[in-house]
Design a protein around this motif. Structure first.
Motif, PDB file in Angstrom:
ATOM      1  N   GLU A 244       0.839  -1.192   0.000  1.00 26.54           N
ATOM      2  CA  GLU A 244       0.000   0.000   0.000  1.00 26.54           C
ATOM      3  C   GLU A 244       0.877   1.246   0.000  1.00 26.54           C
ATOM      4  OE1 GLU A 244      -2.341  -0.098   3.523  1.00 26.54           O
ATOM      5  OE2 GLU A 244      -0.645   0.239   4.872  1.00 26.54           O
ATOM      6  N   ASN A 245       0.271   2.379  -0.346  1.00 23.78           N
ATOM      7  CA  ASN A 245       0.981   3.650  -0.341  1.00 23.78           C
ATOM      8  C   ASN A 245       1.081   4.149   1.093  1.00 23.78           C
ATOM      9  OD1 ASN A 245       2.067   6.171  -0.721  1.00 23.78           O
ATOM     10  ND2 ASN A 245       0.446   6.924  -2.055  1.00 23.78           N
ATOM     11  N   SER A 246       2.274   4.040   1.657  1.00 23.96           N
ATOM     12  CA  SER A 246       2.482   4.433   3.055  1.00 23.96           C
ATOM     13  C   SER A 246       3.127   5.802   3.176  1.00 23.96           C
ATOM     14  CB  SER A 246       3.331   3.381   3.770  1.00 23.96           C
ATOM     15  OG  SER A 246       4.524   3.125   3.057  1.00 23.96           O
ATOM     16  N   GLY A 247       3.152   6.574   2.073  1.00 22.42           N
ATOM     17  CA  GLY A 247       3.692   7.916   2.127  1.00 22.42           C
ATOM     18  C   GLY A 247       5.207   7.944   1.973  1.00 22.42           C
ATOM     19  N   PHE A 248       5.739   9.162   1.944  1.00 24.28           N
ATOM     20  CA  PHE A 248       7.178   9.351   1.754  1.00 24.28           C
ATOM     21  C   PHE A 248       7.975   8.685   2.862  1.00 24.28           C
ATOM     22  CE2 PHE A 248      10.999  11.908   2.683  1.00 24.28           C
ATOM     23  CZ  PHE A 248      11.656  11.818   1.469  1.00 24.28           C
TER      24      PHE A 248
ATOM     25  N   LEU B 255       3.149  13.005   3.896  1.00 28.66           N
ATOM     26  CA  LEU B 255       3.912  13.714   2.878  1.00 28.66           C
ATOM     27  C   LEU B 255       4.037  15.172   3.316  1.00 28.66           C
ATOM     28  CD1 LEU B 255       5.176  13.307   0.012  1.00 28.66           C
ATOM     29  CD2 LEU B 255       3.010  14.136  -0.923  1.00 28.66           C
ATOM     30  N   TYR B 256       5.251  15.704   3.260  1.00 31.93           N
ATOM     31  CA  TYR B 256       5.593  17.070   3.655  1.00 31.93           C
ATOM     32  C   TYR B 256       5.804  17.204   5.167  1.00 31.93           C
ATOM     33  CZ  TYR B 256       3.823  18.031  -1.015  1.00 31.93           C
ATOM     34  OH  TYR B 256       3.593  17.989  -2.367  1.00 31.93           O
ATOM     35  N   TYR B 257       6.887  17.840   5.519  1.00 31.15           N
ATOM     36  CA  TYR B 257       7.301  18.170   6.882  1.00 31.15           C
ATOM     37  C   TYR B 257       7.904  16.997   7.643  1.00 31.15           C
ATOM     38  CZ  TYR B 257       5.493  22.961   7.011  1.00 31.15           C
ATOM     39  OH  TYR B 257       5.286  24.305   6.793  1.00 31.15           O
ATOM     40  N   GLU B 258       7.918  15.791   7.080  1.00 34.31           N
ATOM     41  CA  GLU B 258       8.564  14.713   7.816  1.00 34.31           C
ATOM     42  C   GLU B 258      10.069  14.918   7.873  1.00 34.31           C
ATOM     43  OE1 GLU B 258       7.535  14.743   4.358  1.00 34.31           O
ATOM     44  OE2 GLU B 258       6.494  12.835   4.633  1.00 34.31           O
ATOM     45  N   ASP B 259      10.652  15.527   6.838  1.00 36.98           N
ATOM     46  CA  ASP B 259      12.086  15.810   6.895  1.00 36.98           C
ATOM     47  C   ASP B 259      12.385  16.888   7.937  1.00 36.98           C
ATOM     48  OD1 ASP B 259      10.811  17.758   5.367  1.00 36.98           O
ATOM     49  OD2 ASP B 259      12.225  17.686   3.701  1.00 36.98           O
ATOM     50  N   ALA B 260      11.468  17.847   8.094  1.00 35.57           N
ATOM     51  CA  ALA B 260      11.632  18.873   9.125  1.00 35.57           C
ATOM     52  C   ALA B 260      11.555  18.253  10.517  1.00 35.57           C
ATOM     53  CB  ALA B 260      10.567  19.955   8.968  1.00 35.57           C
ATOM     54  N   ALA B 261      10.572  17.392  10.732  1.00 32.37           N
ATOM     55  CA  ALA B 261      10.415  16.749  12.039  1.00 32.37           C
ATOM     56  C   ALA B 261      11.617  15.865  12.360  1.00 32.37           C
ATOM     57  CB  ALA B 261       9.127  15.922  12.060  1.00 32.37           C
ATOM     58  N   PHE B 262      12.105  15.124  11.366  1.00 29.65           N
ATOM     59  CA  PHE B 262      13.279  14.281  11.596  1.00 29.65           C
ATOM     60  C   PHE B 262      14.501  15.133  11.915  1.00 29.65           C
ATOM     61  CE2 PHE B 262      16.953  11.761  10.170  1.00 29.65           C
ATOM     62  CZ  PHE B 262      16.756  10.609  10.912  1.00 29.65           C
ATOM     63  N   GLY B 263      14.639  16.264  11.221  1.00 27.83           N
ATOM     64  CA  GLY B 263      15.751  17.166  11.505  1.00 27.83           C
ATOM     65  C   GLY B 263      15.706  17.719  12.919  1.00 27.83           C
ATOM     66  N   ILE B 264      14.505  18.048  13.394  1.00 29.52           N
ATOM     67  CA  ILE B 264      14.356  18.541  14.766  1.00 29.52           C
ATOM     68  C   ILE B 264      14.771  17.457  15.760  1.00 29.52           C
ATOM     69  CG2 ILE B 264      12.679  19.262  16.512  1.00 29.52           C
ATOM     70  CD1 ILE B 264      11.104  20.617  14.228  1.00 29.52           C
ATOM     71  N   GLU B 265      14.302  16.229  15.525  1.00 29.70           N
ATOM     72  CA  GLU B 265      14.645  15.125  16.428  1.00 29.70           C
ATOM     73  C   GLU B 265      16.150  14.858  16.409  1.00 29.70           C
ATOM     74  OE1 GLU B 265      12.805  13.622  18.516  1.00 29.70           O
ATOM     75  OE2 GLU B 265      10.730  13.970  17.904  1.00 29.70           O
ATOM     76  N   ALA B 266      16.766  14.908  15.228  1.00 32.80           N
ATOM     77  CA  ALA B 266      18.200  14.658  15.130  1.00 32.80           C
ATOM     78  C   ALA B 266      18.991  15.724  15.879  1.00 32.80           C
ATOM     79  CB  ALA B 266      18.620  14.611  13.668  1.00 32.80           C
ATOM     80  N   ARG B 267      18.594  16.996  15.702  1.00 34.71           N
ATOM     81  CA  ARG B 267      19.305  18.076  16.402  1.00 34.71           C
ATOM     82  C   ARG B 267      19.148  17.941  17.916  1.00 34.71           C
ATOM     83  NH1 ARG B 267      21.584  22.974  15.268  1.00 34.71           N
ATOM     84  NH2 ARG B 267      21.029  22.957  13.057  1.00 34.71           N
ATOM     85  N   ARG B 268      17.972  17.580  18.375  1.00 32.82           N
ATOM     86  CA  ARG B 268      17.751  17.412  19.815  1.00 32.82           C
ATOM     87  C   ARG B 268      18.572  16.257  20.383  1.00 32.82           C
ATOM     88  NH1 ARG B 268      11.293  18.719  21.050  1.00 32.82           N
ATOM     89  NH2 ARG B 268      11.426  20.926  20.430  1.00 32.82           N
ATOM     90  N   ALA B 269      18.923  15.296  19.504  1.00 31.74           N
ATOM     91  CA  ALA B 269      19.764  14.170  19.935  1.00 31.74           C
ATOM     92  C   ALA B 269      21.253  14.489  19.798  1.00 31.74           C
ATOM     93  CB  ALA B 269      19.424  12.926  19.122  1.00 31.74           C
TER      94      ALA B 269
ATOM     95  N   GLY C  98      15.832   6.982  15.569  1.00 32.17           N
ATOM     96  CA  GLY C  98      14.749   6.197  14.990  1.00 32.17           C
ATOM     97  C   GLY C  98      14.545   6.558  13.532  1.00 32.17           C
ATOM     98  N   LEU C  99      13.529   5.982  12.928  1.00 32.90           N
ATOM     99  CA  LEU C  99      13.257   6.206  11.512  1.00 32.90           C
ATOM    100  C   LEU C  99      12.449   7.492  11.313  1.00 32.90           C
ATOM    101  CD1 LEU C  99      12.432   2.531  10.485  1.00 32.90           C
ATOM    102  CD2 LEU C  99      14.616   3.736  10.303  1.00 32.90           C
ATOM    103  N   LEU C 100      12.110   7.779  10.067  1.00 26.69           N
ATOM    104  CA  LEU C 100      11.357   8.990   9.755  1.00 26.69           C
ATOM    105  C   LEU C 100       9.943   8.898  10.344  1.00 26.69           C
ATOM    106  CD1 LEU C 100      12.266   9.393   5.969  1.00 26.69           C
ATOM    107  CD2 LEU C 100      13.335  10.534   7.908  1.00 26.69           C
ATOM    108  N   PRO C 101       9.396  10.003  10.816  1.00 25.32           N
ATOM    109  CA  PRO C 101       8.026   9.980  11.365  1.00 25.32           C
ATOM    110  C   PRO C 101       7.006   9.777  10.252  1.00 25.32           C
ATOM    111  CG  PRO C 101       8.842  12.229  11.283  1.00 25.32           C
ATOM    112  CD  PRO C 101       9.995  11.348  10.892  1.00 25.32           C
ATOM    113  N   GLU C 102       6.149   8.787  10.389  1.00 28.72           N
ATOM    114  CA  GLU C 102       5.222   8.432   9.319  1.00 28.72           C
ATOM    115  C   GLU C 102       3.871   9.120   9.418  1.00 28.72           C
ATOM    116  OE1 GLU C 102       4.918   4.244   8.588  1.00 28.72           O
ATOM    117  OE2 GLU C 102       7.090   3.907   8.827  1.00 28.72           O
TER     118      GLU C 102
END
Length: 347
Positions: A92-96, A228-242, A220-224
């Protein structure tokens, strides 16, 4: 001490959805890289059978022309062989993020890929230049404290115009994102100070980002939930906080067609109208509110107030029927109603 990154220790992850022509152009560009990656994996997000078959047929032909074995096709749960080309057919299409994560889970857990130390998340509507992967590795080697690195993105239809110098800023008051050096001349990307750009970067653009294995192990992995859209922003925030800062490799040049799967073309360039579908509009607004709610809740009133400008823009464009969609998207982001939208959400 961490080993130096090389292309041979990187895997390329592509997510495909009904855009075989773009994906094959991307694969041809990857085939022309001066330094080959350890593996290229395509996660197909339940594309139409004709699109899926066109992609597989074209990829097989491309690899035959280079004297390589055809890509191994498998489904989730199957054990991959030790190969440098994998086609993962998703049900199935699970998004980016979901497509990327399906590929990353396989690469992170299969013993055949234990030697891979970084993952190049690359859109299928991109065409990297021959030195693009090497430049990403070189920048991360020069910045051992950095966990992820973005490329210099230029518009495919205007290759002398920059889309982004690696990444974006994110305004916590409104949730709006802005491409770094967006709209500048391509030559400016090669003369800009990368450290100065990195200091302003909130996250690398997900169209082309090299991510260390240890970042995924820690964050962890990308937030699902964004689909689509803003998951790279959310992952970047989590990475910086870590503790992982973002980097930019100016010499990693990648042409981006922008919107290969969503049909959005022409957005981002100065003085050029953005052609946004109702789906794009809904997701951009919903996810914008949701990311502020999640990471900067004290600024949520300001973010909601900023949508008055969004509504005004729709009125200026004569898109009066979009106003209920704007309100619905904001409400869903506020409530945390996330994931893949249905037809009622974008009606």
């Amino acid at each position: 001490m961490e080993r130096q990154l090389t292309a041979a220790r990187c895997a390329v992850v592509l997510v495909h959805y009904n855009s075989a022509g773009d994906a094959l152009a991307c694969l041809r560009a990857l085939h022309g890289l001066r330094a080959r990656p350890a593996c290229v994996i395509i996660a197909d997000n339940a594309s139409r059978p004709a699109e899926r078959e066109a992609l597989l047929t074209g990829w097989r032909a491309l690899r035959r022309s280079g004297g390589c074995e055809p890509p191994a096709a498998l489904r989730p749960g199957q054990t991959p062989p030790a190969t440098d080309a994998l086609f993962l057919a998703l049900p199935e299409n699970s998004g980016f993020a979901g497509g990327n994560n399906a590929a990353l889970r396989l690469l992170l857990t299969a013993p055949a890929f234990d030697g891979i130390e970084a993952f190049w998340l690359l859109n299928t509507d991109t065409e990297p230049e021959p030195d693009a992967l090497e430049a990403l590795c070189e920048r991360l080697n020069a910045r051992p404290e950095a966990g992820l690195c973005g490329s210099s993105l230029c518009y495919a239809h205007a290759p002398d115009v920059a889309q982004a110098a690696g990444g974006c800023t994110l305004c916590p008051l409104t949730g709006r994102t802005t491409f770094l050096l967006g709209g500048s001349a391509r030559s400016q990307l090669l003369t800009a100070d990368p450290a100065a750009v990195e200091a302003r970067m909130a996250y690398p653009v997900g169209a082309s980002a090299l991510v260390r294995r240890r970042v995924l192990r820690t964050v962890g992995l990308l937030p699902e939930d964004y689909f689509l859209y803003y998951e790279d922003a959310a992952f970047g925030i989590e990475a910086r906080r870590a503790g992982f800062i973002p980097a930019w490799a100016p010499k990693s040049l990648v042409l981006h067609k922008e919107g290969g799967s969503t049909g959005a073309r022409g957005g981002g360039m100065p003085h050029q109208k953005t052609a946004r579908s109702r789906l794009m509009d809904y997701l951009a607004i919903r996810n914008r509110i949701y990311i502020i709610r999640r990471y900067y809740p004290c600024f949520l009133p300001a973010a909601l107030a900023s949508l008055a400008g969004v509504a005004l823009n729709r009125l200026r464009r004569g898109q009066f029927k979009r106003l209920p969609l704007v309100l619905r998207a904001a409400w869903h982001g506020l409530r945390g109603r996330m994931g893949r939208p249905d037809s009622r959400d974008i009606a």
